[in-house]
Scaffold this active site. Structure first.
Site, PDB file in Angstrom:
ATOM      1  N   THR A  41       0.812  -1.225   0.000  1.00  0.00           N
ATOM      2  CA  THR A  41       0.000   0.000   0.000  1.00  0.00           C
ATOM      3  C   THR A  41       0.843   1.271   0.000  1.00  0.00           C
ATOM      4  OG1 THR A  41      -1.830  -1.163   1.039  1.00  0.00           O
ATOM      5  CG2 THR A  41      -1.777   1.214   1.349  1.00  0.00           C
ATOM      6  N   HIS A  49      -7.772   3.643 -10.715  1.00  0.00           N
ATOM      7  CA  HIS A  49      -8.062   3.311 -12.108  1.00  0.00           C
ATOM      8  C   HIS A  49      -9.560   3.402 -12.389  1.00  0.00           C
ATOM      9  CE1 HIS A  49      -4.004   1.966 -12.971  1.00  0.00           C
ATOM     10  NE2 HIS A  49      -3.998   1.282 -11.832  1.00  0.00           N
ATOM     11  N   CYS A 433      14.752  17.774  -0.500  1.00  0.00           N
ATOM     12  CA  CYS A 433      15.918  17.310   0.290  1.00  0.00           C
ATOM     13  C   CYS A 433      15.665  15.937   0.910  1.00  0.00           C
ATOM     14  CB  CYS A 433      16.320  18.339   1.338  1.00  0.00           C
ATOM     15  SG  CYS A 433      15.491  18.144   2.918  1.00  0.00           S
TER      16      CYS A 433
HETATM   17  C1  LIG Z   1       4.382  -1.497  -8.523  1.00  0.00           C
HETATM   18  C2  LIG Z   1       2.936  -1.451  -8.116  1.00  0.00           C
HETATM   19  C3  LIG Z   1       2.072  -0.519  -8.672  1.00  0.00           C
HETATM   20  C4  LIG Z   1       0.728  -0.498  -8.325  1.00  0.00           C
HETATM   21  N1  LIG Z   1      -0.065   0.507  -8.773  1.00  0.00           N
HETATM   22  C5  LIG Z   1      -1.380   0.534  -8.439  1.00  0.00           C
HETATM   23  C6  LIG Z   1      -2.216   1.588  -8.852  1.00  0.00           C
HETATM   24  O1  LIG Z   1      -1.773   2.574  -9.422  1.00  0.00           O
HETATM   25  N2  LIG Z   1      -3.531   1.493  -8.585  1.00  0.00           N
HETATM   26  C7  LIG Z   1      -4.070   0.441  -7.939  1.00  0.00           C
HETATM   27  O2  LIG Z   1      -5.268   0.380  -7.802  1.00  0.00           O
HETATM   28  N3  LIG Z   1      -3.289  -0.546  -7.438  1.00  0.00           N
HETATM   29  C8  LIG Z   1      -1.961  -0.504  -7.661  1.00  0.00           C
HETATM   30  N4  LIG Z   1      -1.141  -1.470  -7.165  1.00  0.00           N
HETATM   31  C9  LIG Z   1      -1.720  -2.504  -6.308  1.00  0.00           C
HETATM   32  C10 LIG Z   1      -1.959  -2.001  -4.888  1.00  0.00           C
HETATM   33  O3  LIG Z   1      -0.850  -1.302  -4.395  1.00  0.00           O
HETATM   34  C11 LIG Z   1      -2.235  -3.215  -4.014  1.00  0.00           C
HETATM   35  O4  LIG Z   1      -3.255  -3.965  -4.616  1.00  0.00           O
HETATM   36  C12 LIG Z   1      -2.697  -2.853  -2.614  1.00  0.00           C
HETATM   37  O5  LIG Z   1      -1.828  -1.938  -2.002  1.00  0.00           O
HETATM   38  C13 LIG Z   1      -2.780  -4.127  -1.797  1.00  0.00           C
HETATM   39  O6  LIG Z   1      -3.160  -3.819  -0.496  1.00  0.00           O
HETATM   40  P1  LIG Z   1      -3.225  -4.959   0.604  1.00  0.00           P
HETATM   41  O7  LIG Z   1      -3.848  -4.353   1.786  1.00  0.00           O
HETATM   42  O8  LIG Z   1      -3.846  -6.184   0.000  1.00  0.00           O
HETATM   43  O9  LIG Z   1      -1.702  -5.376   0.823  1.00  0.00           O
HETATM   44  P2  LIG Z   1      -0.558  -4.709   1.720  1.00  0.00           P
HETATM   45  O10 LIG Z   1      -0.572  -3.241   1.632  1.00  0.00           O
HETATM   46  O11 LIG Z   1       0.704  -5.398   1.340  1.00  0.00           O
HETATM   47  O12 LIG Z   1      -0.974  -5.096   3.188  1.00  0.00           O
HETATM   48  C14 LIG Z   1      -0.834  -6.408   3.693  1.00  0.00           C
HETATM   49  C15 LIG Z   1      -0.442  -6.289   5.145  1.00  0.00           C
HETATM   50  O13 LIG Z   1      -0.432  -7.581   5.733  1.00  0.00           O
HETATM   51  C16 LIG Z   1       0.598  -7.598   6.690  1.00  0.00           C
HETATM   52  N5  LIG Z   1       0.948  -8.995   6.995  1.00  0.00           N
HETATM   53  C17 LIG Z   1       1.515  -9.911   6.188  1.00  0.00           C
HETATM   54  N6  LIG Z   1       1.703 -11.068   6.828  1.00  0.00           N
HETATM   55  C18 LIG Z   1       1.214 -10.898   8.087  1.00  0.00           C
HETATM   56  C19 LIG Z   1       1.126 -11.725   9.231  1.00  0.00           C
HETATM   57  N7  LIG Z   1       1.579 -12.996   9.247  1.00  0.00           N
HETATM   58  N8  LIG Z   1       0.586 -11.218  10.358  1.00  0.00           N
HETATM   59  C20 LIG Z   1       0.129  -9.938  10.402  1.00  0.00           C
HETATM   60  N9  LIG Z   1       0.210  -9.110   9.345  1.00  0.00           N
HETATM   61  C21 LIG Z   1       0.733  -9.581   8.197  1.00  0.00           C
HETATM   62  C22 LIG Z   1       1.718  -6.840   6.003  1.00  0.00           C
HETATM   63  O14 LIG Z   1       2.689  -6.373   6.907  1.00  0.00           O
HETATM   64  C23 LIG Z   1       0.958  -5.723   5.320  1.00  0.00           C
HETATM   65  O15 LIG Z   1       0.893  -4.551   6.096  1.00  0.00           O
HETATM   66  C24 LIG Z   1       0.224  -1.475  -7.441  1.00  0.00           C
HETATM   67  C25 LIG Z   1       1.104  -2.390  -6.848  1.00  0.00           C
HETATM   68  C26 LIG Z   1       2.453  -2.343  -7.151  1.00  0.00           C
HETATM   69  C27 LIG Z   1       3.387  -3.241  -6.440  1.00  0.00           C
END
Ligand SMILES: Cc1cc2nc3c(=O)[nH]c(=O)nc-3n(C[C@H](O)[C@H](O)[C@H](O)COP(=O)(O)OP(=O)(O)OC[C@H]3O[C@@H](n4cnc5c(N)ncnc54)[C@H](O)[C@@H]3O)c2cc1C
Length: 475
Positions: A41, A49, A433
């Site tokens: 994130t 999007h 900076c």
């Molecule tokens: C290069 C790139 C570009 C992108 N661009 C876009 C964009 O422009 N627009 C868009 O819509 N999406 C985009 N995405 C996708 C988007 O960033 C992700 O889909 C989104 O941030 C996922 O969120 P999440 O909460 O699933 O994962 P995360 O943010 O990874 O959160 C998962 C959390 O789980 C925690 N966790 C893991 N294991 C454990 C455990 N055992 N116990 C407790 N906690 C744990 C981690 O520490 C983490 O904080 C992009 C992704 C990337 C990598």
């Protein structure tokens, strides 16, 4: 015992917590890091999007279109930086044109509003810095840019105000289910609940296998970026994509809500914890980006960073109740996961409503107002400083962030515990900076406010202490 345990405090876990805490549910969020928004994130392209890209009928298509509408509303309510700047997908030849027509039709089928195919002349009129080679473009007017970590924080803080129990530094190690009750074990405690929602990002496969047979694998695919100074922030006024390929949406050039220009990402399979940037990856990004916008001045680059996409074998999100009843997977949330997160929150609430009758809380908090000193009028600034003199001390000179804002970040309902935690909450160190000037001052403020030694102050995650030892005064 809790009603719901959410594992992972990224934008997906926090969106779900935001919706569930509007109802009479006891919700605990377990996060292994010392802050929210420390996974994917915090490192992505920051685009909301429009929803023309995912194939019809997929979770991605449905959740992207729903999520994009909800994100606009929620950002307004919770005072999160968001701009509906629109996006172009550029075509350079006949093959691209066919692809753009396909994306247009897919967008219409997915329910995306405000799509138009424009020719070379109109594209260059609207974005004069585009390449002369551009032959046509898909213009998606509902596409937007956002501050991803501020969105995540706003959702988390609002959930806390509505009763969510955020347990940071809690890494889930095991889960068992007995007599309808889940026991979730972390390194130092046990938590019990009737439902578990797996939002563990790159580790969602590991969490799933704690209660289910293996059914998917999460692979990491890295994307590297340039973040360019505000002097380049107006190079384009919309997000500029090229036609997507099998690895994703390709390299984009986009303004950011903070006034910079972001350029990237590439797509390279890697290890889950590898966030390195490489000269080869960045060279690829640069070469692809100048095909769209030849005049980008890369000498104004202020930072490179990388983020890791969570991808499974299937070209869709895994968004379903698992083989174990009442255990829900939000896995393989690669792009457009940021755009879809609020859609997931909304639908997980609907899923729970299908399981049992839920009572809406009265007096739910659903608004937030941040003080951003540099955006105030002169009268407002004077009035604020007269009441709270700490707003009269500018600590981050690049971004004009005051001590008052830093104190608010350190004493909020989900307080910052590191220099980057302060940065995510009030933009310190985001300027040219990159914290070179304000870093030492912020270290002092954190030490003073958290009653710790400067040696204990963290840059970001545990173990990232920035000072090693105190030099004795008589040396
Ligand atoms: C290069 C790139 C570009 C992108 N661009 C876009 C964009 O422009 N627009 C868009 O819509 N999406 C985009 N995405 C996708 C988007 O960033 C992700 O889909 C989104 O941030 C996922 O969120 P999440 O909460 O699933 O994962 P995360 O943010 O990874 O959160 C998962 C959390 O789980 C925690 N966790 C893991 N294991 C454990 C455990 N055992 N116990 C407790 N906690 C744990 C981690 O520490 C983490 O904080 C992009 C992704 C990337 C990598």
């Amino acid at each position: 015992m809790q009603d719901v345990i959410i594992i992972g405090a990224g934008v997906v876990g926090c969106s779900i917590s935001y919706y569930l805490t509007k109802y009479d549910l006891k919700v605990t969020v377990l996060e292994k890091c010392n802050d929210v928004s420390c996974g994917t994130t915090k490192a992505n392209s920051a685009i909301i999007h429009a929803g023309y890209d995912p194939k019809e009928g997929t979770h991605m298509a449905r959740l992207n279109v729903l999520g994009s509408k909800l994100t606009k509303e929620v950002c307004q309510k919770l005072d999160v930086p968001y701009q509906q700047c629109g996006a172009f997908v550029l075509g350079f030849n006949e093959e691209d044109r066919k692809h753009i027509e396909l994306l247009y039709q897919r967008g219409v089928n997915n329910g995306v509003e405000g799509l138009e195919i424009i020719d070379h002349k109109k594209a260059l009129e609207l974005e004069p810095n585009l390449s002369e080679e551009v032959t046509c473009a898909l213009w998606a007017k509902s596409s937007a840019i956002v501050s991803p970590w501020e969105l995540c924080l706003a959702l988390a803080e609002t959930s806390v105000k509505n009763g969510a129990d955020f347990r940071l530094n809690q890494e889930v190690k095991a889960i068992r289910k007995e007599n309808g009750v889940f026991t979730v074990t972390t390194q130092d405690a046990e938590y019990q609940s009737r439902y578990v929602i797996n939002c563990a990002g790159l580790y969602a496969d590991v969490i799933n296998e704690m209660v289910n047979p293996k059914s998917f694998t999460i692979n990491s695919v890295k994307g590297e970026y340039y973040l360019i100074d505000k002097s380049e922030g107006k190079r384009v006024s919309r997000t500029i994509f090229q036609c997507p390929n099998k690895d994703g949406k390709g390299v984009l050039v986009s303004p950011t809500v903070h006034g910079n220009l972001i350029v990237g990402p590439n797509a390279e399979k890697n290890e889950k914890e590898d966030l390195s940037t490489t000269s080869a990856g960045l060279a690829f990004v640069k070469k692809a980006a100048v095909r769209s916008v030849p005049s980008i001045n890369f000498r104004e680059n202020i930072r490179n960073f990388a983020g890791n996409r969570a991808k499974s074998e299937v070209d869709d999100f895994i968004f379903e109740e698992s083989a174990t009843e009442n255990f829900f997977n939000c896995a393989a949330i690669c792009s457009p996961g940021l755009s879809s997160a609020l859609g997931m929150g909304y639908e997980v609430l609907e899923w729970l409503k299908g399981k049992e009758e839920l009572k809406e809380k009265t007096n739910v908090v659903d608004s937030r107002k941040q003080i951003r000193f540099k955006q105030l009028s002169m009268e407002e600034k004077n009035e604020l400083i007269a009441k709270h003199p700490e707003y009269g001390r500018v600590i981050c000179r690049c971004e004009t962030v005051t001590e008052g804002e830093i104190l608010a970040a350190l004493h909020s309902v989900l307080p910052a515990v590191s220099i980057d935690g302060v940065k995510r909450r009030c933009n310190t160190g985001m300027g040219r900076c990159q914290g070179g000037f304000c870093g030492p001052k912020i270290t002092e403020i954190i030490a003073r406010e958290l009653h710790i030694s400067p040696l204990e102050v963290l840059q970001d995650l545990d173990g990232s202490n920035i000072l090693k030892e105190q030099i004795k005064e008589d040396c």
